[in-house]
Design a protein around this motif. Sequence first.
Motif, mmCIF file in Angstrom:
data_model
loop_
_atom_site.group_PDB
_atom_site.id
_atom_site.type_symbol
_atom_site.label_atom_id
_atom_site.label_comp_id
_atom_site.label_asym_id
_atom_site.label_seq_id
_atom_site.Cartn_x
_atom_site.Cartn_y
_atom_site.Cartn_z
ATOM 1 N N TRP A 291 0.830 -1.204 0.000
ATOM 2 C CA TRP A 291 0.000 0.000 0.000
ATOM 3 C C TRP A 291 0.863 1.253 0.000
ATOM 4 N N HIS A 292 0.376 2.283 -0.657
ATOM 5 C CA HIS A 292 1.013 3.592 -0.656
ATOM 6 C C HIS A 292 -0.085 4.628 -0.859
ATOM 7 N N LYS A 293 0.242 5.884 -0.756
ATOM 8 C CA LYS A 293 -0.802 6.914 -0.754
ATOM 9 C C LYS A 293 -1.523 7.062 -2.091
ATOM 10 N N HIS A 294 -1.012 6.445 -3.154
ATOM 11 C CA HIS A 294 -1.687 6.512 -4.452
ATOM 12 C C HIS A 294 -2.429 5.225 -4.794
ATOM 13 N N GLN A 295 -2.453 4.284 -3.859
ATOM 14 C CA GLN A 295 -3.194 3.041 -4.079
ATOM 15 C C GLN A 295 -4.687 3.330 -3.964
ATOM 16 N N ARG A 296 -5.485 2.756 -4.862
ATOM 17 C CA ARG A 296 -6.934 2.970 -4.868
ATOM 18 C C ARG A 296 -7.632 1.630 -5.062
ATOM 19 N N PHE A 297 -8.571 1.316 -4.157
ATOM 20 C CA PHE A 297 -9.353 0.086 -4.267
ATOM 21 C C PHE A 297 -10.700 0.402 -4.893
ATOM 22 N N GLY A 298 -11.126 -0.437 -5.823
ATOM 23 C CA GLY A 298 -12.440 -0.280 -6.439
ATOM 24 C C GLY A 298 -13.164 -1.607 -6.517
ATOM 25 N N ILE A 299 -14.490 -1.550 -6.438
ATOM 26 C CA ILE A 299 -15.304 -2.752 -6.588
ATOM 27 C C ILE A 299 -16.415 -2.474 -7.589
ATOM 28 N N VAL A 300 -16.555 -3.348 -8.573
ATOM 29 C CA VAL A 300 -17.625 -3.274 -9.562
ATOM 30 C C VAL A 300 -18.797 -4.093 -9.044
ATOM 31 N N ILE A 301 -19.990 -3.474 -9.014
ATOM 32 C CA ILE A 301 -21.188 -4.122 -8.471
ATOM 33 C C ILE A 301 -22.233 -4.209 -9.581
ATOM 34 N N GLN A 302 -22.761 -5.412 -9.806
ATOM 35 C CA GLN A 302 -23.675 -5.621 -10.924
ATOM 36 C C GLN A 302 -25.025 -6.190 -10.508
ATOM 37 N N GLU A 303 -25.227 -6.414 -9.218
ATOM 38 C CA GLU A 303 -26.510 -6.939 -8.774
ATOM 39 C C GLU A 303 -26.827 -6.398 -7.380
ATOM 40 N N PRO A 304 -28.109 -6.395 -7.009
ATOM 41 C CA PRO A 304 -28.495 -5.829 -5.712
ATOM 42 C C PRO A 304 -27.747 -6.474 -4.555
ATOM 43 N N MET A 305 -27.110 -5.638 -3.744
ATOM 44 C CA MET A 305 -26.372 -6.047 -2.558
ATOM 45 C C MET A 305 -25.183 -6.947 -2.892
ATOM 46 N N GLY A 306 -24.756 -6.945 -4.146
ATOM 47 C CA GLY A 306 -23.652 -7.812 -4.543
ATOM 48 C C GLY A 306 -22.380 -7.549 -3.773
ATOM 49 N N HIS A 307 -22.156 -6.287 -3.387
ATOM 50 C CA HIS A 307 -20.940 -5.912 -2.672
ATOM 51 C C HIS A 307 -20.785 -6.608 -1.326
ATOM 52 N N HIS B 48 -21.476 1.216 -9.293
ATOM 53 C CA HIS B 48 -22.791 0.602 -9.445
ATOM 54 C C HIS B 48 -23.142 0.591 -10.931
ATOM 55 N N VAL B 49 -23.217 -0.587 -11.510
ATOM 56 C CA VAL B 49 -23.429 -0.709 -12.949
ATOM 57 C C VAL B 49 -24.915 -0.885 -13.240
ATOM 58 N N GLY B 50 -25.467 0.038 -14.042
ATOM 59 C CA GLY B 50 -26.848 -0.061 -14.491
ATOM 60 C C GLY B 50 -27.879 0.524 -13.562
ATOM 61 N N ARG B 51 -27.641 0.464 -12.262
ATOM 62 C CA ARG B 51 -28.540 1.002 -11.235
ATOM 63 C C ARG B 51 -27.782 1.004 -9.923
ATOM 64 N N ARG B 52 -28.349 1.647 -8.920
ATOM 65 C CA ARG B 52 -27.744 1.590 -7.594
ATOM 66 C C ARG B 52 -28.136 0.273 -6.924
ATOM 67 N N HIS B 53 -27.170 -0.357 -6.267
ATOM 68 C CA HIS B 53 -27.370 -1.689 -5.721
ATOM 69 C C HIS B 53 -27.335 -1.717 -4.197
ATOM 70 N N GLY B 54 -27.493 -0.551 -3.566
ATOM 71 C CA GLY B 54 -27.456 -0.469 -2.110
ATOM 72 C C GLY B 54 -26.262 0.354 -1.655
ATOM 73 N N THR B 55 -26.470 1.180 -0.640
ATOM 74 C CA THR B 55 -25.408 2.082 -0.197
ATOM 75 C C THR B 55 -24.263 1.336 0.487
ATOM 76 N N LEU B 56 -23.045 1.834 0.276
ATOM 77 C CA LEU B 56 -21.857 1.307 0.957
ATOM 78 C C LEU B 56 -21.314 2.304 1.973
ATOM 79 N N SER B 57 -22.009 3.413 2.202
ATOM 80 C CA SER B 57 -21.474 4.431 3.104
ATOM 81 C C SER B 57 -21.263 3.921 4.528
#
Length: 277
Positions: free
Chosen positions: A25-41, A91-100
Amino acid sequence: MLKLDHFSVEADGASSTVTEILPEWHKHQRFGIVIQEPMGHVGAGLLSQAAIAAFFEDLFKNSWADVPVPNEDLPGPSQYPGTYPEIYAFHVGRRHGTLSPADFVPNYKEVLVEADPMRVLQEINGRGITILAVPEGEERTHKFFWPEHRAFLWRTECVLSYSASGRVADPDISITSLHDEPEANVDRLLDPMESAAPFRVINPERTKVEAEGVVFEGDTLDDLLRWTADIDMRHHDVTEEERAAAAAARNAIRVNGRSTETYRRRDANYALRRLVR
């Protein structure tokens, strides 16, 4: 705060660590998750939190001391030094639930994008994602604008596939929770309204909220009220049936209050074939 020792990791059937399955890890590392179904995350809830733990480990060991402002003079709650992790949800296509409730904050870190592979790639590149989780499934080849394609291949350091169920078909990595906090955070994803309840108790003068050891007043109270309003607005991202199905899937991989998720290491080209369903 999430810590690396909140998780047990196996890779290829042998004991491992978060820092061994993710790039340094370093200060420019970025994590991303692609979500394609409700609550998939929710199926990658431990993976996302392991990335958060790696972020905080690096932040306080290696880079927070570089901030040219004393902690006591920082904006925001004085009880917490540091900042929110660099994590993004697509969130691909629609929102699949908040991750906040799992620290995907501020809300611009949740990106709604149409189900077009070129647009999903643009949004991922636009956030400088270096570690990407994509849902496993049928692979489809797509044509991309070559500068976007090259940038993704160059920047991406790690790709892992996950399943909304929490278990992929042919895993080579597993993460198990060893602490109550990761499990509580998953429960907050499953029921954000319940997780926000303690933060709705405001004093009679409507100037302060005290919750979970933090005092919110002034600008931080304004931020909190915006967050609870966003939780309310996002509640209907998914149906109660979709939420119940996600909770049932979670319970299926919990034993004695501890979950184990599995994933498979992939390459950047696999990710490009899994940006949309």
